[in-house]
Scaffold this motif. Sequence first.
Motif, PDB file in Angstrom:
ATOM      1  N   LYS A 200      -5.353   4.465   0.499  1.00 42.86           N
ATOM      2  CA  LYS A 200      -5.874   3.502  -0.462  1.00 42.86           C
ATOM      3  C   LYS A 200      -6.755   4.230  -1.467  1.00 42.86           C
ATOM      4  O   LYS A 200      -7.200   5.359  -1.233  1.00 42.86           O
ATOM      5  CB  LYS A 200      -6.643   2.398   0.273  1.00 42.86           C
ATOM      6  N   GLU A 201      -6.982   3.593  -2.590  1.00 36.17           N
ATOM      7  CA  GLU A 201      -7.701   4.273  -3.674  1.00 36.17           C
ATOM      8  C   GLU A 201      -9.061   4.767  -3.210  1.00 36.17           C
ATOM      9  O   GLU A 201      -9.841   4.028  -2.602  1.00 36.17           O
ATOM     10  CB  GLU A 201      -7.862   3.332  -4.864  1.00 36.17           C
TER      11      GLU A 201
ATOM     12  N   THR B  19       0.832  -1.196   0.000  1.00 36.44           N
ATOM     13  CA  THR B  19       0.000   0.000   0.000  1.00 36.44           C
ATOM     14  C   THR B  19       0.871   1.252   0.000  1.00 36.44           C
ATOM     15  O   THR B  19       2.064   1.220   0.297  1.00 36.44           O
ATOM     16  CB  THR B  19      -0.937   0.051   1.224  1.00 36.44           C
TER      17      THR B  19
END
Length: 420
Positions: free
Chosen positions: A267-268, A231
């Motif tokens: 995170k996206e 990540t």
Amino acid sequence: MKKTLILATLATFVIISFKPSEITRKKTPSDVPKSEITVPAGFKATILGTELGPTRHLTVSKNGVIYAKLSKLKDGKGIVVLRDDNKDGKIEKTEMFGNYPGTGITIKNGYLYTSSNTGVMRYKLNEKEEIINVDAPEKIVEGLVDKGRDNAKPFVLDNANNIYVTVGSYNDPCREKGTGKGMMPCTILDSAGGIWKFNASKLNQAYSDGKRYATGVKNAVGTAWNNKTNTLFATIHGRGQFHDFYPQYYTPKQSQELPAETLYELKEGDDAGWPYIYYDQFQKKKIVAPEYGGDGKMTGGEKAINPLIAFPAHLGPNDLLFYSGKMFPAKYRNGAFVAFHGQSPELKKGYFVAFVPFLNGKPSGKWEIFADNFAGTDLVKPTGPIQHRPCGLAQGLDGALYVSDDLGGTIFKIVYNSRK
């Protein structure tokens, strides 16, 4: 600039190779003052080069060649190369190339990736991780926002051929000009105040080819890919200017000591909350910004993610590195080093490299100062000017830690030997 041109004919092809221009060293590690950087017992900090220009981020090849990006051109060049050809621990040769300033630089998958203040490019490397042609960079993305403030474009690559580029906000609190009122919505978030994701191998991409990976990120100068968690992590500069329009809510002292500088795992689709909220490290809460109706106590940002670590205000975290080497003691492995570029009114300290212990991909204890005294003067009662501002971090193949300084243009190497 001196160039060496090598022409060789192979069938119907002509290969042209250029070497970077050499520069005359004004000082060598033997004739500069000994480093007074303080490090824990068993560690040693030495100077590899100085007066190199404003060295920002840096990277080290598998053969020990150091590449550092300059935020301003020196002798018309923006990348400096330090070589220890005979492996005696001293730099014998310093070269420069690239006609653009910037911050980001790293080696990955056979390329040297670098950034200007408007885009990212790469140089093909040979098997020794040396640049084949310094005059032929390939453009990956260009046209990113550059309005002068917080315009560095640091970046990081993952292991799936993606590159994540920071586009910092040029408006500290997203205020309407000349007022204390926040833009609603903050239209700056359309093109800045976040991290954008691009294809690392696709050339000549425009801004529109990227995807906004994370938003509400005021200015993440330190970014790193954690191979243990797979990540993205980032250190984010906090906003300022509380007291000018809002003295009824913030004392001058509070304005100096708020908000926190922060470490996030992103995170996206994540939103870190800027400019609508900030993180108060004293209350340990997300607080609504005064531009958006806050009074210094009102909490908000329910949909915004929480930081993993809150550092004191105004320390300026400018780089982040997860240590994967074996040279340092076990406590440092998989933990994070952070280069702080500023000073904290709360701590009355600054310009140091900190360490954050990690366990199972999460911070596992209090952060601590690892390497200190880059300032070279007592920040409580200064007796002289600041000497060094830590900016970039890199790890050598042997596990040594390299630190760049964009004030004195100095690169330090930190090693560990328990027997000394």
